[in-house]
Design a protein around this motif. Structure first.
Motif, PDB file in Angstrom:
ATOM      1  N   ARG A  14     -36.391  17.342   0.004  1.00 57.17           N
ATOM      2  CA  ARG A  14     -36.604  17.601   1.247  1.00 57.17           C
ATOM      3  C   ARG A  14     -36.188  19.051   1.492  1.00 57.17           C
ATOM      4  O   ARG A  14     -37.159  19.863   2.355  1.00 57.17           O
ATOM      5  CB  ARG A  14     -36.542  16.623   2.433  1.00 57.17           C
ATOM      6  N   LEU A  15     -35.019  19.271   1.358  1.00 55.63           N
ATOM      7  CA  LEU A  15     -34.548  20.666   1.633  1.00 55.63           C
ATOM      8  C   LEU A  15     -35.283  21.743   0.891  1.00 55.63           C
ATOM      9  O   LEU A  15     -35.576  23.047   1.503  1.00 55.63           O
ATOM     10  CB  LEU A  15     -33.353  20.676   1.562  1.00 55.63           C
ATOM     11  N   TYR A  55     -50.819  23.578   8.378  1.00 56.50           N
ATOM     12  CA  TYR A  55     -49.946  23.992   9.250  1.00 56.50           C
ATOM     13  C   TYR A  55     -50.438  25.205  10.635  1.00 56.50           C
ATOM     14  O   TYR A  55     -50.173  24.865  11.543  1.00 56.50           O
ATOM     15  CB  TYR A  55     -48.827  24.766   8.847  1.00 56.50           C
ATOM     16  N   GLU A  81     -44.268  23.430  -2.668  1.00 55.57           N
ATOM     17  CA  GLU A  81     -43.707  22.747  -1.468  1.00 55.57           C
ATOM     18  C   GLU A  81     -44.364  21.371  -1.534  1.00 55.57           C
ATOM     19  O   GLU A  81     -43.563  20.520  -1.393  1.00 55.57           O
ATOM     20  CB  GLU A  81     -44.487  23.283  -0.130  1.00 55.57           C
ATOM     21  N   ASP A 113     -38.534  22.308   2.686  1.00 50.89           N
ATOM     22  CA  ASP A 113     -38.544  23.002   3.842  1.00 50.89           C
ATOM     23  C   ASP A 113     -38.174  24.449   3.556  1.00 50.89           C
ATOM     24  O   ASP A 113     -38.810  25.472   4.171  1.00 50.89           O
ATOM     25  CB  ASP A 113     -37.338  22.465   4.470  1.00 50.89           C
ATOM     26  N   TYR A 151     -51.894  25.082   2.825  1.00 48.85           N
ATOM     27  CA  TYR A 151     -50.462  25.494   3.959  1.00 48.85           C
ATOM     28  C   TYR A 151     -51.291  25.927   5.424  1.00 48.85           C
ATOM     29  O   TYR A 151     -51.071  25.389   6.325  1.00 48.85           O
ATOM     30  CB  TYR A 151     -49.908  26.595   3.325  1.00 48.85           C
ATOM     31  N   LEU A 162     -42.078  17.633  -2.135  1.00 52.36           N
ATOM     32  CA  LEU A 162     -42.461  16.545  -1.277  1.00 52.36           C
ATOM     33  C   LEU A 162     -42.618  15.374  -1.998  1.00 52.36           C
ATOM     34  O   LEU A 162     -41.806  14.280  -1.757  1.00 52.36           O
ATOM     35  CB  LEU A 162     -43.617  17.051  -0.372  1.00 52.36           C
ATOM     36  N   PHE A 193     -41.622  25.763   2.766  1.00 56.75           N
ATOM     37  CA  PHE A 193     -42.367  26.074   3.994  1.00 56.75           C
ATOM     38  C   PHE A 193     -41.938  27.398   4.577  1.00 56.75           C
ATOM     39  O   PHE A 193     -42.823  28.181   4.959  1.00 56.75           O
ATOM     40  CB  PHE A 193     -42.266  24.845   4.712  1.00 56.75           C
ATOM     41  N   VAL A 194     -40.632  27.602   4.603  1.00 58.62           N
ATOM     42  CA  VAL A 194     -40.253  28.934   5.408  1.00 58.62           C
ATOM     43  C   VAL A 194     -40.506  30.143   4.654  1.00 58.62           C
ATOM     44  O   VAL A 194     -40.881  31.158   5.213  1.00 58.62           O
ATOM     45  CB  VAL A 194     -38.618  28.777   5.799  1.00 58.62           C
TER      46      VAL A 194
END
Length: 128
Positions: free
Chosen positions: A4-5, A81, A61, A8, A77, A65, A11-12
């Motif tokens: 998950r990290l 988002y 990503e 994330d 994405y 996940l 994502f960033v």
């Protein structure tokens, strides 16, 4: 939790990539060497839009996940988002056009500033 990290982090990174896509040309006004990195991002993004393939950043990503046992969003994405959050639902094609228009504007400004700088340097070097 590690997967998950990583998701994330992707994502960033993707958000930073898209932000740089929009503002990188303007950053080059202040730091001209940035234009080369920005040009690479623009070519990459243009290829993704024109060829219509999935962005590897999105794929990474989603991979993280999945590895973490989480559900993966079905679309890309930007659709997941940003569409319906940053702009109205379904306006992604318009947002893409605005993004590319901002790049054209930033590059025109970059070339004008570069020309002015060269003119100033040339006038300082030549005796009058």
């Amino acid at each position: 939790m590690g997967w998950r990290l990583l998701a994330d982090v992707m994502f960033v990174l993707h958000a930073a990539f898209l932000l740089f896509f929009v503002v990188g040309g303007f950053l080059a006004w202040r730091w001209p060497k940035v234009v080369w990195a920005h040009l690479a991002v623009v070519v990459w993004s243009l290829a993704i839009v024109l060829i219509d393939y999935d962005c590897p950043l999105t794929g990474a990503e989603k991979y993280f996940l999945r590895r973490g046992g989480e559900d993966v969003y079905p679309r890309g994405y930007i659709s997941h988002y940003l569409d319906g959050t940053i702009w109205p639902e379904g306006a992604a094609p318009t947002a893409e056009k605005v993004g590319f228009a901002l790049i054209v504007i930033s590059y025109v400004g970059f070339l004008v500033l570069r020309s002015r700088r060269r003119s100033r340097v040339a006038s300082v070097k030549s005796p009058t």
